[in-house]
Design a protein around this motif. Structure first.
Motif, PDB file in Angstrom:
ATOM      1  N   MET A 122       0.843  -1.182   0.000  1.00 30.37           N
ATOM      2  CA  MET A 122       0.000   0.000   0.000  1.00 30.37           C
ATOM      3  C   MET A 122       0.886   1.241   0.000  1.00 30.37           C
ATOM      4  O   MET A 122       1.849   1.341   0.749  1.00 30.37           O
ATOM      5  N   LYS A 123       0.559   2.180  -0.853  1.00 30.44           N
ATOM      6  CA  LYS A 123       1.303   3.428  -0.957  1.00 30.44           C
ATOM      7  C   LYS A 123       1.009   4.280   0.272  1.00 30.44           C
ATOM      8  O   LYS A 123      -0.133   4.358   0.737  1.00 30.44           O
ATOM      9  N   LYS A 124       2.043   4.950   0.799  1.00 34.56           N
ATOM     10  CA  LYS A 124       1.905   5.809   1.985  1.00 34.56           C
ATOM     11  C   LYS A 124       2.199   7.247   1.586  1.00 34.56           C
ATOM     12  O   LYS A 124       3.318   7.565   1.179  1.00 34.56           O
ATOM     13  N   VAL A 125       1.167   8.096   1.703  1.00 33.60           N
ATOM     14  CA  VAL A 125       1.268   9.478   1.237  1.00 33.60           C
ATOM     15  C   VAL A 125       0.947  10.452   2.361  1.00 33.60           C
ATOM     16  O   VAL A 125      -0.110  10.366   2.986  1.00 33.60           O
ATOM     17  N   GLY A 126       1.854  11.369   2.595  1.00 36.32           N
ATOM     18  CA  GLY A 126       1.611  12.451   3.542  1.00 36.32           C
ATOM     19  C   GLY A 126       0.957  13.616   2.829  1.00 36.32           C
ATOM     20  O   GLY A 126       1.286  13.919   1.677  1.00 36.32           O
ATOM     21  N   ILE A 127       0.020  14.258   3.499  1.00 30.13           N
ATOM     22  CA  ILE A 127      -0.642  15.450   2.971  1.00 30.13           C
ATOM     23  C   ILE A 127      -0.342  16.594   3.930  1.00 30.13           C
ATOM     24  O   ILE A 127      -0.644  16.521   5.125  1.00 30.13           O
ATOM     25  N   VAL A 166       9.520  20.293   8.095  1.00 28.22           N
ATOM     26  CA  VAL A 166       8.548  19.391   8.715  1.00 28.22           C
ATOM     27  C   VAL A 166       8.205  18.251   7.756  1.00 28.22           C
ATOM     28  O   VAL A 166       8.182  17.077   8.141  1.00 28.22           O
ATOM     29  N   ALA A 167       7.968  18.584   6.499  1.00 27.92           N
ATOM     30  CA  ALA A 167       7.630  17.549   5.514  1.00 27.92           C
ATOM     31  C   ALA A 167       8.754  16.528   5.388  1.00 27.92           C
ATOM     32  O   ALA A 167       8.503  15.320   5.363  1.00 27.92           O
ATOM     33  N   ASN A 168       9.976  16.991   5.330  1.00 27.24           N
ATOM     34  CA  ASN A 168      11.108  16.080   5.195  1.00 27.24           C
ATOM     35  C   ASN A 168      11.279  15.199   6.429  1.00 27.24           C
ATOM     36  O   ASN A 168      11.572  14.007   6.318  1.00 27.24           O
ATOM     37  N   GLU A 169      11.096  15.765   7.603  1.00 28.68           N
ATOM     38  CA  GLU A 169      11.204  14.995   8.845  1.00 28.68           C
ATOM     39  C   GLU A 169      10.156  13.884   8.885  1.00 28.68           C
ATOM     40  O   GLU A 169      10.443  12.751   9.265  1.00 28.68           O
ATOM     41  N   ILE A 170       8.937  14.198   8.484  1.00 28.37           N
ATOM     42  CA  ILE A 170       7.854  13.211   8.509  1.00 28.37           C
ATOM     43  C   ILE A 170       8.041  12.168   7.409  1.00 28.37           C
ATOM     44  O   ILE A 170       7.821  10.976   7.635  1.00 28.37           O
ATOM     45  N   LEU A 171       8.468  12.608   6.245  1.00 26.79           N
ATOM     46  CA  LEU A 171       8.763  11.681   5.148  1.00 26.79           C
ATOM     47  C   LEU A 171       9.732  10.606   5.617  1.00 26.79           C
ATOM     48  O   LEU A 171       9.511   9.411   5.394  1.00 26.79           O
ATOM     49  N   LEU A 223       8.370   8.376   8.976  1.00 26.36           N
ATOM     50  CA  LEU A 223       7.292   7.414   8.692  1.00 26.36           C
ATOM     51  C   LEU A 223       7.547   6.594   7.432  1.00 26.36           C
ATOM     52  O   LEU A 223       6.707   5.788   7.041  1.00 26.36           O
ATOM     53  N   GLU A 224       8.689   6.819   6.798  1.00 27.33           N
ATOM     54  CA  GLU A 224       9.051   6.111   5.562  1.00 27.33           C
ATOM     55  C   GLU A 224       7.927   6.190   4.533  1.00 27.33           C
ATOM     56  O   GLU A 224       7.489   5.181   3.974  1.00 27.33           O
ATOM     57  N   LEU A 225       7.478   7.413   4.280  1.00 28.49           N
ATOM     58  CA  LEU A 225       6.400   7.637   3.318  1.00 28.49           C
ATOM     59  C   LEU A 225       6.948   7.590   1.894  1.00 28.49           C
ATOM     60  O   LEU A 225       8.135   7.827   1.657  1.00 28.49           O
ATOM     61  N   ASP A 226       6.058   7.315   0.957  1.00 34.78           N
ATOM     62  CA  ASP A 226       6.434   7.299  -0.450  1.00 34.78           C
ATOM     63  C   ASP A 226       6.523   8.714  -1.019  1.00 34.78           C
ATOM     64  O   ASP A 226       7.314   8.974  -1.920  1.00 34.78           O
ATOM     65  N   GLU A 227       5.687   9.584  -0.511  1.00 37.46           N
ATOM     66  CA  GLU A 227       5.717  10.982  -0.963  1.00 37.46           C
ATOM     67  C   GLU A 227       4.975  11.864   0.033  1.00 37.46           C
ATOM     68  O   GLU A 227       4.183  11.382   0.847  1.00 37.46           O
ATOM     69  N   ILE A 228       5.246  13.153  -0.086  1.00 36.64           N
ATOM     70  CA  ILE A 228       4.496  14.178   0.644  1.00 36.64           C
ATOM     71  C   ILE A 228       3.880  15.086  -0.406  1.00 36.64           C
ATOM     72  O   ILE A 228       4.575  15.573  -1.300  1.00 36.64           O
ATOM     73  N   ARG A 229       2.579  15.296  -0.291  1.00 37.06           N
ATOM     74  CA  ARG A 229       1.882  16.216  -1.188  1.00 37.06           C
ATOM     75  C   ARG A 229       1.574  17.503  -0.432  1.00 37.06           C
ATOM     76  O   ARG A 229       0.957  17.469   0.624  1.00 37.06           O
TER      77      ARG A 229
END
Length: 189
Positions: free
Chosen positions: A1-6, A21-26, A29-35
């Motif tokens: 499942m793809k993991k996307v931060g908004i 903040v976006a980079n820290e969370i990416l 949480l090992e997200l695939d992307e931040i939008r």
């Protein structure tokens, strides 16, 4: 499942705090992307005078252009009227049923969660991710995953005020954003 931060907001203008903040969370949480999702009209704020949606989108694009895992999500700008997170996330889940969404908020919004439209249903659509934002607290009864990120006391309103007063915003925004603001005479009045 793809993991996307908004990461939603007015981004008027976007600043280094947003991308940090976006980079820290990416990473955390090992997200695939931040939008980065600029909103049309947030229900809890009055529309600020001055810059257009196009200017905000361009400044965001300039802020995130160096990170391929950072993208723009324009769904709220394409919808007229107030932007309610519940309806936005409902649309995104319909469009991308195999994506897990992580909605990123600062402590100022954590305190405001009880007032969010249909919040009890919204927590079933997204995983909220919170970060500290002075002087607010992260105390809440809602399920929020707290991420430790550098505390940066910076806001778009501080930047707008500095520009209006002719004070440098160097290092507070991406160099390309600083240049864009200057070239387009944004926030001077």
């Amino acid at each position: 499942m793809k993991k996307v931060g908004i990461l939603g907001g007015t981004f008027d203008p976007p600043h280094i705090g947003h991308v940090i903040v976006a980079n820290e969370i990416l990473t955390a949480l090992e997200l695939d992307e931040i939008r980065f999702m600029p909103n049309h009209t947030p229900p809890h704020k009055e529309k600020t005078q001055g810059v257009s949606n196009e200017d905000r989108v361009e400044m965001l694009r300039l802020s995130i252009k160096d990170n391929p895992k950072f993208t723009l999500e324009l769904i709220e700008l394409d919808s007229p009227g107030a932007s309610y997170t519940f309806y936005t996330m409902e649309k995104l889940k319909e469009k991308e049923p195999d994506t897990a969404f992580y909605f990123i908020i600062g402590a100022d919004m954590i305190e405001y969660l009880p007032k969010w439209h249909r919040i009890d249903e919204l927590v079933g659509l997204v995983q909220f991710v919170g970060v500290q934002r002075p002087p607010f607290t992260t105390n809440t009864t809602y399920p929020i995953e707290l991420i430790d990120a550098p505390l940066i006391y910076l806001s778009s309103s501080i930047i707008r005020k500095k520009v209006k007063n002719g004070v440098s915003i160097k290092y507070l925004v991406a160099p390309a954003v600083e240049e864009y603001i200057e070239e387009n005479s944004l926030y001077e009045t």
